[in-house]
Design an enzyme around this catalytic site. Structure first.
Site, mmCIF file in Angstrom:
data_model
loop_
_atom_site.group_PDB
_atom_site.id
_atom_site.type_symbol
_atom_site.label_atom_id
_atom_site.label_comp_id
_atom_site.label_asym_id
_atom_site.label_seq_id
_atom_site.Cartn_x
_atom_site.Cartn_y
_atom_site.Cartn_z
ATOM 1 N N CYS A 47 0.842 -1.200 0.000
ATOM 2 C CA CYS A 47 0.000 0.000 0.000
ATOM 3 C C CYS A 47 0.877 1.250 0.000
ATOM 4 C CB CYS A 47 -0.911 0.007 1.232
ATOM 5 S SG CYS A 47 -2.071 1.403 1.262
ATOM 6 N N ASP A 49 0.439 3.751 1.762
ATOM 7 C CA ASP A 49 0.423 4.325 3.113
ATOM 8 C C ASP A 49 1.849 4.618 3.604
ATOM 9 O OD1 ASP A 49 0.271 4.463 6.079
ATOM 10 O OD2 ASP A 49 -1.841 3.969 5.724
ATOM 11 N N ARG A 51 3.051 4.765 6.368
ATOM 12 C CA ARG A 51 3.505 4.009 7.544
ATOM 13 C C ARG A 51 4.017 2.620 7.206
ATOM 14 N NH1 ARG A 51 -2.146 4.533 10.457
ATOM 15 N NH2 ARG A 51 -2.683 4.054 8.294
ATOM 16 N N HIS A 103 -2.069 -4.084 5.013
ATOM 17 C CA HIS A 103 -1.836 -3.638 6.384
ATOM 18 C C HIS A 103 -3.167 -3.356 7.075
ATOM 19 C CE1 HIS A 103 -2.546 0.811 5.895
ATOM 20 N NE2 HIS A 103 -2.376 0.487 4.633
ATOM 21 N N CYS A 106 -5.984 0.168 6.997
ATOM 22 C CA CYS A 106 -5.822 0.707 5.642
ATOM 23 C C CYS A 106 -7.026 1.594 5.277
ATOM 24 C CB CYS A 106 -5.701 -0.435 4.638
ATOM 25 S SG CYS A 106 -5.449 0.126 2.941
HETATM 26 CO CO CO Z 1 -3.419 1.200 3.009
#
Ligand code: CO
Length: 207
Positions: A47, A49, A51, A103, A106
């Site tokens: 992803c 993301d 993080r 994750h 999400c």
């Molecule tokens: Co995500």
């Protein structure tokens, strides 16, 4: 940390110079060696993301993992971007393992669970909405947080299956190339990776 500029971006260059100097100090010739070729064993599909940075959470160095990231770590055969990455990684780089990593927490998965439209991203997330419909009874029986976590896992498994059905993977396995596909999920709350046990190899597909 040196003084940051007023628009808060030039420290990235300071970080970079410090990092490059440290790398060269610890491993003289590191960049020179990488400049001539890359030889990663892994392809990471994860992803976007912030993080979930592939290299950092797996402790891999530059040159060790080929990376494709998009919102909610989707694999779509109609996505020229993702398919080009997979094709290059498998046929040219000959990666040994492909990791599809989702994750918990999400935002893409959460948006796909909601009733409300999230704008243009709805089109991108339509395959997850299909998953929600297919698993409606199971997801409805769970608390919202648990349903979201479960959908994140279902999504990873679904993307692994989609990836295994691509021409690139099928051809690779047919010619005897060893490349395994794995489904993992990462906890943003504890920094830990979990293997969902969704590993697929040539043996499973052709044996
Ligand atoms: Co995500």
């Amino acid at each position: 940390m040196s003084t940051r500029d007023c628009d808060g971006i030039s420290y990235l260059f300071e970080n970079n110079q410090r990092w490059a100097a440290q790398m060269e100090r610890e491993a003289p010739g590191f960049f020179g060696r990488l400049a001539t070729r890359q030889n990663p064993k892994f392809l990471w599909i994860g992803c976007s993301d912030s993080r979930v940075p592939a290299n950092q959470i797996t402790g891999l160095m530059p040159g060790e993992v080929f990376v494709h990231r998009n919102v909610a770590n989707l694999v779509a055969q109609t996505d020229l971007n993702c398919m080009s990455v997979v094709d290059f990684a498998v046929r040219e780089l000959r990666v040994r393992h492909i990791i599809v990593c989702g994750h918990y927490g999400c935002a893409g998965v959460k948006a796909a669970l909601g009733e409300e439209t999230a704008g243009v991203i709805d089109h991108w997330l339509s395959s997850i909405r299909d998953l929600v419909a297919a698993h409606r009874a199971e997801l409805d029986a769970l608390e919202p947080a648990a349903a979201q976590a479960r959908l994140s896992e279902l999504n990873v498994r679904h993307q692994v299956r989609t990836l295994c059905r691509t021409t690139v993977l099928k051809q690779a396995w047919r010619r005897g190339q060893q490349v395994d596909v794995h489904g993992w999920i990462y906890g943003v709350e504890d920094g830990l990776l979990r293997d969902l046990g969704a590993r697929v190899s040539a043996v499973d597909m052709t044996g």
